[in-house]
Design a protein around this motif. Structure first.
Motif, PDB file in Angstrom:
ATOM      1  N   ALA A   7       0.846  -1.191   0.000  1.00  0.00           N
ATOM      2  CA  ALA A   7       0.000   0.000   0.000  1.00  0.00           C
ATOM      3  C   ALA A   7       0.882   1.241   0.000  1.00  0.00           C
ATOM      4  O   ALA A   7       1.814   1.340   0.804  1.00  0.00           O
ATOM      5  CB  ALA A   7      -0.899   0.021   1.226  1.00  0.00           C
ATOM      6  N   PRO A   8       0.618   2.197  -0.865  1.00  0.00           N
ATOM      7  CA  PRO A   8       1.389   3.446  -0.808  1.00  0.00           C
ATOM      8  C   PRO A   8       0.908   4.338   0.333  1.00  0.00           C
ATOM      9  O   PRO A   8      -0.305   4.467   0.563  1.00  0.00           O
ATOM     10  CB  PRO A   8       1.079   4.091  -2.169  1.00  0.00           C
ATOM     11  CG  PRO A   8      -0.318   3.628  -2.477  1.00  0.00           C
ATOM     12  CD  PRO A   8      -0.420   2.232  -1.908  1.00  0.00           C
ATOM     13  N   HIS A   9       1.844   4.930   1.038  1.00  0.00           N
ATOM     14  CA  HIS A   9       1.463   5.922   2.051  1.00  0.00           C
ATOM     15  C   HIS A   9       1.096   7.248   1.389  1.00  0.00           C
ATOM     16  O   HIS A   9       0.333   8.039   1.963  1.00  0.00           O
ATOM     17  CB  HIS A   9       2.613   6.121   3.041  1.00  0.00           C
ATOM     18  CG  HIS A   9       2.274   7.043   4.172  1.00  0.00           C
ATOM     19  ND1 HIS A   9       2.920   8.244   4.371  1.00  0.00           N
ATOM     20  CD2 HIS A   9       1.337   6.964   5.156  1.00  0.00           C
ATOM     21  CE1 HIS A   9       2.422   8.856   5.426  1.00  0.00           C
ATOM     22  NE2 HIS A   9       1.471   8.102   5.927  1.00  0.00           N
ATOM     23  N   SER A  19      -4.279   4.732  12.240  1.00  0.00           N
ATOM     24  CA  SER A  19      -5.417   4.655  11.320  1.00  0.00           C
ATOM     25  C   SER A  19      -4.973   4.160   9.950  1.00  0.00           C
ATOM     26  O   SER A  19      -5.656   3.344   9.320  1.00  0.00           O
ATOM     27  CB  SER A  19      -6.092   6.018  11.187  1.00  0.00           C
ATOM     28  OG  SER A  19      -6.667   6.406  12.421  1.00  0.00           O
ATOM     29  N   PHE A  20      -3.822   4.641   9.492  1.00  0.00           N
ATOM     30  CA  PHE A  20      -3.330   4.209   8.187  1.00  0.00           C
ATOM     31  C   PHE A  20      -2.995   2.719   8.204  1.00  0.00           C
ATOM     32  O   PHE A  20      -3.382   1.973   7.290  1.00  0.00           O
ATOM     33  CB  PHE A  20      -2.102   5.024   7.787  1.00  0.00           C
ATOM     34  CG  PHE A  20      -1.441   4.525   6.535  1.00  0.00           C
ATOM     35  CD1 PHE A  20      -2.069   4.623   5.306  1.00  0.00           C
ATOM     36  CD2 PHE A  20      -0.183   3.932   6.596  1.00  0.00           C
ATOM     37  CE1 PHE A  20      -1.462   4.142   4.148  1.00  0.00           C
ATOM     38  CE2 PHE A  20       0.436   3.455   5.455  1.00  0.00           C
ATOM     39  CZ  PHE A  20      -0.215   3.553   4.232  1.00  0.00           C
ATOM     40  N   ILE A  21      -2.290   2.271   9.220  1.00  0.00           N
ATOM     41  CA  ILE A  21      -1.900   0.864   9.276  1.00  0.00           C
ATOM     42  C   ILE A  21      -3.124  -0.033   9.376  1.00  0.00           C
ATOM     43  O   ILE A  21      -3.192  -1.093   8.728  1.00  0.00           O
ATOM     44  CB  ILE A  21      -0.914   0.634  10.434  1.00  0.00           C
ATOM     45  CG1 ILE A  21       0.434   1.308  10.105  1.00  0.00           C
ATOM     46  CG2 ILE A  21      -0.718  -0.852  10.710  1.00  0.00           C
ATOM     47  CD1 ILE A  21       1.445   1.269  11.220  1.00  0.00           C
ATOM     48  N   GLU A  33       4.627   0.929   1.473  1.00  0.00           N
ATOM     49  CA  GLU A  33       5.736   1.649   0.847  1.00  0.00           C
ATOM     50  C   GLU A  33       5.600   3.108   1.222  1.00  0.00           C
ATOM     51  O   GLU A  33       4.571   3.732   0.944  1.00  0.00           O
ATOM     52  CB  GLU A  33       5.739   1.491  -0.674  1.00  0.00           C
ATOM     53  CG  GLU A  33       6.895   2.237  -1.324  1.00  0.00           C
ATOM     54  CD  GLU A  33       7.055   1.959  -2.813  1.00  0.00           C
ATOM     55  OE1 GLU A  33       7.773   2.734  -3.473  1.00  0.00           O
ATOM     56  OE2 GLU A  33       6.479   0.968  -3.313  1.00  0.00           O
ATOM     57  N   MET A  34       6.635   3.655   1.841  1.00  0.00           N
ATOM     58  CA  MET A  34       6.514   5.033   2.323  1.00  0.00           C
ATOM     59  C   MET A  34       7.874   5.692   2.491  1.00  0.00           C
ATOM     60  O   MET A  34       8.906   5.028   2.632  1.00  0.00           O
ATOM     61  CB  MET A  34       5.783   5.068   3.663  1.00  0.00           C
ATOM     62  CG  MET A  34       6.540   4.483   4.839  1.00  0.00           C
ATOM     63  SD  MET A  34       5.658   4.674   6.426  1.00  0.00           S
ATOM     64  CE  MET A  34       5.646   6.471   6.612  1.00  0.00           C
ATOM     65  N   SER A  35       7.842   7.024   2.474  1.00  0.00           N
ATOM     66  CA  SER A  35       8.987   7.848   2.834  1.00  0.00           C
ATOM     67  C   SER A  35       8.979   8.011   4.351  1.00  0.00           C
ATOM     68  O   SER A  35       7.967   8.408   4.932  1.00  0.00           O
ATOM     69  CB  SER A  35       8.882   9.211   2.144  1.00  0.00           C
ATOM     70  OG  SER A  35       9.902  10.069   2.587  1.00  0.00           O
TER      71      SER A  35
END
Length: 275
Positions: A7-9, A19-21, A33-35
């Motif tokens: 999943a892209p952040h 919440s995102f996780i 996948e994230m910065s």
């Protein structure tokens, strides 16, 4: 061969970490996948939370886009790559160089990435992307000829935009690119932009099929070479990647919903076994 879908952040920065996780888990992605933040405590909080959720991590760096001066760009690249590698991800996906830097300058940046990968033991792949060293097929080819081990993230939607086509006349060039691909950004572009408004719409059927044919070729080569794992990230992005209506600026589609739908398509098409 196992297929891991991330999943892209990107597009979800408005959500809290938890919440995102939770959203990633609920949708059924294998990882994120994230910065990562440069603040060590924040970076470590993210990596712990991702690991605790049973998810994999691909670290990303794209922030060098803000540095047009070569010296500043080189320093930022070094700092960002070392920060990303410190999180011990599966690998790092990087936006490297500029299309207006000289070949020697971009080569210096690629050498720097190689050195950091060797120093940290973390693999680094370079994203095919407009305005970077790989912004057009003919920009990239000289580097491939000189660097047979150069590892790429194939986001071929960018070349659709750069070449104003679905690359129908460049199959011979793509054949030279496929062996270098270690990761795929599964977004569907078109001849006038890097993202269709909804890849499921019938008017985009030709673009979808062209992208699927590229991903098929890459994954078939990976299977034939004995690679045990391939990674893909659906990467439909927020506005202005997602088109908006005039005056209201209302987005015409939901990027997260498109990414979940693309994940489901990729699983149905490619996944032979789950980790």
């Amino acid at each position: 061969m196992s297929i891991l879908i991330f999943a892209p952040h990107w597009g979800s920065a408005h959500l809290s970490r938890d919440s995102f996780i939770a959203r990633v888990q609920e949708a059924g992605f294998d990882g994120v996948e994230m910065s990562l933040p440069l603040d060590t405590n924040e970076r470590d909080a993210w990596t712990r939370a991702i690991a605790d959720a049973g998810l994999h991590l691909i670290a990303q760096q794209w922030e060098t886009v803000f540095h047009s001066d070569f010296v500043a760009h080189r320093q930022a690249l070094a700092d960002l790559l070392r920060n990303a590698c410190a999180a011990k991800p599966l690998f790092v996906n990087t936006h490297t160089g500029k299309d207006f830097y000289s070949h020697a300058q971009n080569s210096e940046l690629l050498d720097l990435a190689d050195a950091i990968a060797a120093e940290t033991g973390i693999a680094i792949v370079h994203e095919i992307h407009r305005s970077r060293f790989s912004g057009h097929p003919m920009l990239l080819l000289p580097y491939l000829e000189q660097r047979p081990q150069l590892a790429l993230n194939a986001d071929l939607s960018h070349w659709c935009c750069a070449c104003e086509s679905l690359l129908e006349d460049q199959a011979h060039i793509l054949q030279k690119v496929y062996p270098h691909v270690q990761h795929i950004h599964a977004r569907v572009g078109h001849s006038q932009g890097p993202q269709v408004n909804d890849f499921r719409a019938p008017e985009h059927a030709a673009a979808l099929q062209q992208h699927l044919s590229w991903w098929d070729a890459i994954i078939n080569q990976q299977r034939a070479s004995g690679k045990k794992q391939i990674t893909l990230t659906p990467e439909f992005g927020p506005s202005p990647y997602t088109q908006t209506l005039p005056y209201t600026n209302q987005m015409v589609s939901d990027a997260w919903e498109l990414n979940v739908a693309m994940m489901q398509l990729l699983r149905a098409r490619y996944q032979k076994e789950k980790l």
